[in-house]
Design a protein around this motif. Structure first.
Motif, PDB file in Angstrom:
ATOM      1  N   SER A   6       0.750  -1.231   0.003  1.00  0.00           N
ATOM      2  CA  SER A   6      -0.058   0.066  -0.142  1.00  0.00           C
ATOM      3  C   SER A   6       0.974   1.277   0.111  1.00  0.00           C
ATOM      4  CB  SER A   6      -0.794  -0.021   1.069  1.00  0.00           C
ATOM      5  OG  SER A   6      -1.710  -0.906   1.197  1.00  0.00           O
ATOM      6  N   ILE A   8       1.256   5.080   0.088  1.00  0.00           N
ATOM      7  CA  ILE A   8       0.481   6.345   0.799  1.00  0.00           C
ATOM      8  C   ILE A   8       0.970   7.672  -0.006  1.00  0.00           C
ATOM      9  CG2 ILE A   8       0.077   7.679   3.032  1.00  0.00           C
ATOM     10  CD1 ILE A   8      -0.945   4.750   2.826  1.00  0.00           C
ATOM     11  N   ILE A  36      -2.872   4.779  -2.349  1.00  0.00           N
ATOM     12  CA  ILE A  36      -3.948   5.388  -1.504  1.00  0.00           C
ATOM     13  C   ILE A  36      -3.539   6.800  -1.670  1.00  0.00           C
ATOM     14  CG2 ILE A  36      -5.341   5.477   0.384  1.00  0.00           C
ATOM     15  CD1 ILE A  36      -5.190   2.677  -1.029  1.00  0.00           C
ATOM     16  N   ARG A  75      -2.313  12.022   5.233  1.00  0.00           N
ATOM     17  CA  ARG A  75      -1.715  10.792   5.329  1.00  0.00           C
ATOM     18  C   ARG A  75      -2.198   9.823   6.268  1.00  0.00           C
ATOM     19  NH1 ARG A  75       3.808  12.598   6.557  1.00  0.00           N
ATOM     20  NH2 ARG A  75       4.428  12.690   4.356  1.00  0.00           N
ATOM     21  N   ASN A  76      -2.752  10.254   7.483  1.00  0.00           N
ATOM     22  CA  ASN A  76      -3.345   9.357   8.122  1.00  0.00           C
ATOM     23  C   ASN A  76      -4.781   8.877   7.693  1.00  0.00           C
ATOM     24  OD1 ASN A  76      -1.349   9.567  10.178  1.00  0.00           O
ATOM     25  ND2 ASN A  76      -2.554  11.032  11.460  1.00  0.00           N
ATOM     26  N   ALA A  78      -5.208   8.122   4.614  1.00  0.00           N
ATOM     27  CA  ALA A  78      -4.727   7.314   3.605  1.00  0.00           C
ATOM     28  C   ALA A  78      -4.495   5.795   4.152  1.00  0.00           C
ATOM     29  CB  ALA A  78      -3.613   7.977   2.674  1.00  0.00           C
ATOM     30  N   LEU A  79      -3.695   6.104   5.340  1.00  0.00           N
ATOM     31  CA  LEU A  79      -3.192   5.089   6.026  1.00  0.00           C
ATOM     32  C   LEU A  79      -4.257   4.076   6.631  1.00  0.00           C
ATOM     33  CD1 LEU A  79      -0.829   3.477   7.246  1.00  0.00           C
ATOM     34  CD2 LEU A  79      -1.120   4.717   9.317  1.00  0.00           C
ATOM     35  N   LYS A  81      -6.949   3.487   5.056  1.00  0.00           N
ATOM     36  CA  LYS A  81      -7.608   2.953   3.958  1.00  0.00           C
ATOM     37  C   LYS A  81      -6.703   1.888   3.403  1.00  0.00           C
ATOM     38  CE  LYS A  81     -10.197   7.004   2.604  1.00  0.00           C
ATOM     39  NZ  LYS A  81     -11.650   6.527   2.951  1.00  0.00           N
ATOM     40  N   ALA A  82      -5.312   1.834   3.658  1.00  0.00           N
ATOM     41  CA  ALA A  82      -4.496   0.842   3.240  1.00  0.00           C
ATOM     42  C   ALA A  82      -4.987  -0.638   3.796  1.00  0.00           C
ATOM     43  CB  ALA A  82      -3.105   1.035   3.882  1.00  0.00           C
ATOM     44  N   ILE A  87       3.512  -1.013   4.068  1.00  0.00           N
ATOM     45  CA  ILE A  87       2.996   0.162   3.815  1.00  0.00           C
ATOM     46  C   ILE A  87       4.390   1.010   3.258  1.00  0.00           C
ATOM     47  CG2 ILE A  87       2.517   2.384   5.047  1.00  0.00           C
ATOM     48  CD1 ILE A  87       0.406   0.000   5.166  1.00  0.00           C
ATOM     49  N   TYR A  89       5.749   4.964   1.630  1.00  0.00           N
ATOM     50  CA  TYR A  89       5.326   6.117   1.504  1.00  0.00           C
ATOM     51  C   TYR A  89       5.907   6.794   0.515  1.00  0.00           C
ATOM     52  CZ  TYR A  89       3.602   5.883   6.170  1.00  0.00           C
ATOM     53  OH  TYR A  89       2.816   5.254   7.197  1.00  0.00           O
ATOM     54  N   LYS A 165      -0.705  -0.686  11.831  1.00  0.00           N
ATOM     55  CA  LYS A 165      -0.604   0.551  11.158  1.00  0.00           C
ATOM     56  C   LYS A 165      -0.171   1.695  12.088  1.00  0.00           C
ATOM     57  CE  LYS A 165      -4.266  -0.514   8.066  1.00  0.00           C
ATOM     58  NZ  LYS A 165      -5.598   0.101   7.245  1.00  0.00           N
TER      59      LYS A 165
END
Length: 255
Positions: A6, A8, A36, A75-76, A78-79, A81-82, A87, A89, A165
């Motif tokens: 994922s 971000i 995301i 950013r949070n 998006a996280l 929804k990952a 993860i 970035y 996460k």
């Protein structure tokens, strides 16, 4: 089967860069990924450009915030929804080398690491090389990271099955450094992929282009994030500046 990554990407008024950034992900040799994107109420054509990409690639997922709430908040969101095991970035103006994900995932597995990053090269706003490569210690300890953020946000990947996460308060500056500190504190040390795997774009309006702002935000990491008093935070900041002026330059190479 390859594990899902994922990626971000928060965005805000990056119409000049976001197309190239998304293309650099689509060009990856490692193809099991999702992007995301959370747009922080852009006023330019950023959203339209992303929508055009998403229309032709279901792995690209966009959410648009109703009002501007800051990069950390985007950013949070998006996280949240990952869905991937890993993860990663990437900022909306930076670029990845085509083998970036493939090499890093292999490096994580070969070295049995839940978190890694890599070296990176620097470019200007127009994509021209600045002939500068940012490297890092080949074994990065928590103590080293405590006095210098050697981890480029555009290069970091962590295993969400291992850490969960990892969420950092959205309103805090230097959110990326606080994130790596939280992660590395758990595992004590990690290793970077010892080669450049991304291009970091240095823009005139970025925090990193302003030394005064950067020092101020770094000082707040010691005061707010670590919770040290004013005197001890000042002592730590002196050590931080020593690292920036004496030690870190050894890891910045001319190419």
């Amino acid at each position: 089967m390859n594990d899902l990554v994922s990626i971000i990407i928060p965005t805000y008024n990056t119409e000049k860069f976001i197309g190239a950034t998304l293309q650099s992900v689509q060009d990856q040799t490692y193809q099991n990924w999702e992007i995301i994107l959370v747009d922080d109420a852009s006023t330019d054509d950023t959203v339209k450009i992303i929508q055009d990409f998403a229309a032709n690639d279901r792995r690209i997922k966009l959410s648009v915030l109703p009002k501007n709430s800051g990069n950390g908040y985007a950013r949070n969101v998006a996280l949240e929804k990952a869905t991937g095991k890993y993860i990663a970035y990437l900022d909306a103006d930076d670029l990845w080398f085509p083998t970036k994900l493939e090499k890093q995932i292999q490096f994580l597995k070969t070295n049995n690491l839940p978190f890694t990053f890599s070296f990176y090269d620097c470019i200007d706003e127009d994509g021209n090389s600045l002939h500068r490569r940012v490297e890092a210690p080949l074994k990065l300890t928590y103590k080293q990271l405590f006095f210098c953020n050697y981890v480029g946000n555009l290069t970091a990947i962590y295993d969400a099955d291992y850490f969960g996460k990892v969420v950092i308060t959205a309103t805090q500056k230097r959110q990326d450094w606080r994130l790596w500190l939280t992660i590395v504190k758990q595992i004590k040390e990690t290793k970077p992929v010892p080669e450049p795997l991304a291009f970091y774009r240095i823009r005139k309006d970025s925090i990193s282009s302003s030394k005064v702002k950067l020092i101020k935000h770094n000082f707040q990491v010691y005061r707010d994030f670590h919770g040290y008093n004013l005197i001890f935070s000042t002592v730590l900041m002196i050590r931080f500046l020593f690292t920036q002026l004496v030690i870190k330059p050894r890891y910045i190479k001319t190419i």
